[in-house]
Enzyme design. Structure first.
Site, mmCIF file in Angstrom:
data_model
loop_
_atom_site.group_PDB
_atom_site.id
_atom_site.type_symbol
_atom_site.label_atom_id
_atom_site.label_comp_id
_atom_site.label_asym_id
_atom_site.label_seq_id
_atom_site.Cartn_x
_atom_site.Cartn_y
_atom_site.Cartn_z
ATOM 1 N N GLN A 11 19.964 -68.722 4.541
ATOM 2 C CA GLN A 11 19.778 -70.059 3.984
ATOM 3 C C GLN A 11 20.075 -70.058 2.483
ATOM 4 O O GLN A 11 19.725 -69.116 1.784
ATOM 5 C CB GLN A 11 18.332 -70.490 4.228
ATOM 6 C CG GLN A 11 18.075 -71.959 4.030
ATOM 7 C CD GLN A 11 16.735 -72.383 4.628
ATOM 8 O OE1 GLN A 11 16.174 -71.679 5.450
ATOM 9 N NE2 GLN A 11 16.245 -73.534 4.233
ATOM 10 N N SER A 90 17.881 -62.468 6.529
ATOM 11 C CA SER A 90 16.933 -63.463 7.026
ATOM 12 C C SER A 90 17.535 -64.244 8.194
ATOM 13 O O SER A 90 17.797 -63.674 9.249
ATOM 14 C CB SER A 90 16.494 -64.375 5.872
ATOM 15 O OG SER A 90 15.425 -65.212 6.253
ATOM 16 N N LEU A 91 17.796 -65.535 8.027
ATOM 17 C CA LEU A 91 18.451 -66.332 9.058
ATOM 18 C C LEU A 91 19.715 -65.652 9.578
ATOM 19 O O LEU A 91 20.036 -65.710 10.770
ATOM 20 C CB LEU A 91 18.808 -67.705 8.468
ATOM 21 C CG LEU A 91 19.882 -68.523 9.177
ATOM 22 C CD1 LEU A 91 19.362 -69.052 10.499
ATOM 23 C CD2 LEU A 91 20.366 -69.652 8.288
ATOM 24 N N ARG A 115 13.379 -72.164 15.022
ATOM 25 C CA ARG A 115 12.889 -71.451 13.834
ATOM 26 C C ARG A 115 12.824 -72.407 12.644
ATOM 27 O O ARG A 115 11.831 -72.433 11.905
ATOM 28 C CB ARG A 115 13.846 -70.293 13.539
ATOM 29 C CG ARG A 115 13.515 -69.453 12.297
ATOM 30 C CD ARG A 115 14.627 -68.410 12.112
ATOM 31 N NE ARG A 115 14.296 -67.383 11.140
ATOM 32 C CZ ARG A 115 14.662 -67.405 9.874
ATOM 33 N NH1 ARG A 115 15.339 -68.416 9.392
ATOM 34 N NH2 ARG A 115 14.353 -66.392 9.068
ATOM 35 N N HIS A 198 8.879 -65.677 4.513
ATOM 36 C CA HIS A 198 8.625 -64.233 4.556
ATOM 37 C C HIS A 198 7.302 -63.858 3.892
ATOM 38 O O HIS A 198 7.209 -62.866 3.170
ATOM 39 C CB HIS A 198 9.805 -63.451 3.956
ATOM 40 C CG HIS A 198 11.087 -63.684 4.686
ATOM 41 N ND1 HIS A 198 11.331 -63.161 5.931
ATOM 42 C CD2 HIS A 198 12.170 -64.448 4.379
ATOM 43 C CE1 HIS A 198 12.525 -63.579 6.348
ATOM 44 N NE2 HIS A 198 13.039 -64.368 5.424
#
Length: 295
Positions: A11, A90-91, A115, A198
């Site tokens: 992101q 991450s993503l 998500r 996170h």
């Protein structure tokens, strides 16, 4: 023998116009984008190709948009896409899993959409923020955030040496920024993000996503994936699932992941998807490797 690592952004890499050229020049890309509109129940392509920055920043749009651009770009590489290893920030880990065959395109998109919505709900239930910390060793940042009592704040993204993102409650992050500047940080600045990604404040989203991940079919990927939570390679489906569930509340160990890939023979890193953030981070972690992008 030199190996090629394919890496996928997270992101923040989004931009208006992303994927438009792919849609118009590759029939397979058009087919997948059209299928994505059906699965999501709205025309994400309209926002990606011709929307505004504000529209693209909506959580329900941003995460699927970055995922779609990355995965569809990988598909359009055809025979060129021959990864020896993959990773995503991450993503981007979801993009890496689909590109490497561990998840179907449809299942990956559904999980990413779920998500995004779960994270948005968690942000609304537990307001929080993140901050970028520059110019301090990781160990010093961790020591400072652990010393803060009465507020949630943790090290969230280990991006590259001297660049770490912290995450938590607004009070906790602001207090940490003060202390980190006193400790010698060149910069400790709040980021314009919707919540404390996170960090423990994402626990409601983790619980919601766990159920979705447990009920989704996974396959053995065609090459090892270096996951954020452990920075270690795996092709084991149970391990992949477990790490993917833990990812929402655990730190992104990107520095360690890149180092591990280099140690395992990666001399060329190709970033697939929007932007060039990961190429820059990899160059700071391992200046000796080649980096390229496929946008």
């Amino acid at each position: 023998m030199s190996k090629t690592a394919y890496v996928f952004p997270g992101q923040g890499a989004q931009f208006v116009g992303m994927g438009k050229e792919l849609y118009s020049s590759h029939p397979v890309a058009k087919e997948l984008f059209d299928k994505a509109n059906e699965i999501l129940g709205f025309r994400i392509t309209d926002i990606m190709f011709d929307g505004t920055d504000e529209e693209l920043k909506q959580t329900k749009v941003t995460q699927p948009a970055v995922f779609l651009h990355s995965v569809i770009r990988a598909v359009c590489l055809g025979e060129e896409f021959q990864p020896d290893m993959v990773a995503g920030h991450s993503l981007g880990e979801f993009s890496a899993l689909v590109a490497s065959g561990a998840l179907s395109f449809e299942d990956g998109l559904r999980l990413v959409s779920k998500r995004a919505l779960a994270m948005q709900a968690a942000c609304e239930a537990n307001p929080g923020t993140m901050a970028a910390v520059l110019g301090l060793p990781d160990e010093k940042v961790e020591e400072v955030v652990k010393s803060i009592e009465g507020a949630v704040v943790v090290a969230a993204n280990f991006n590259c040496p001297g660049q770490l993102v912290i995450s938590g409650s607004i009070e906790g992050v602001d207090k940490a920024c003060e202390l980190l500047k006193e400790a010698g940080a060149k910069r400790a600045l709040r980021l314009n993000v919707g919540g404390a990604f996170h960090s423990p404040l994402m626990e409601p989203a983790r619980v919601e996503l766990e159920a979705a991940i447990e009920s989704t079919e996974f396959h053995t990927p065609r090459c090892p994936i270096y996951q954020n939570v452990t920075a270690a390679p795996t092709t084991d489906i149970d391990t992949i699932r477990r790490n993917l569930i833990a990812q929402l509340t655990a730190p992104v160990r990107w520095t360690e992941s890149a180092k591990a890939m280099v140690a395992d023979g990666a001399s060329r890193f190709i970033e697939v998807g929007p932007g060039a953030v990961l190429q820059g981070l990899v160059k700071k972690i391992a200046p000796e490797v080649e980096t390229e992008g496929r946008q």
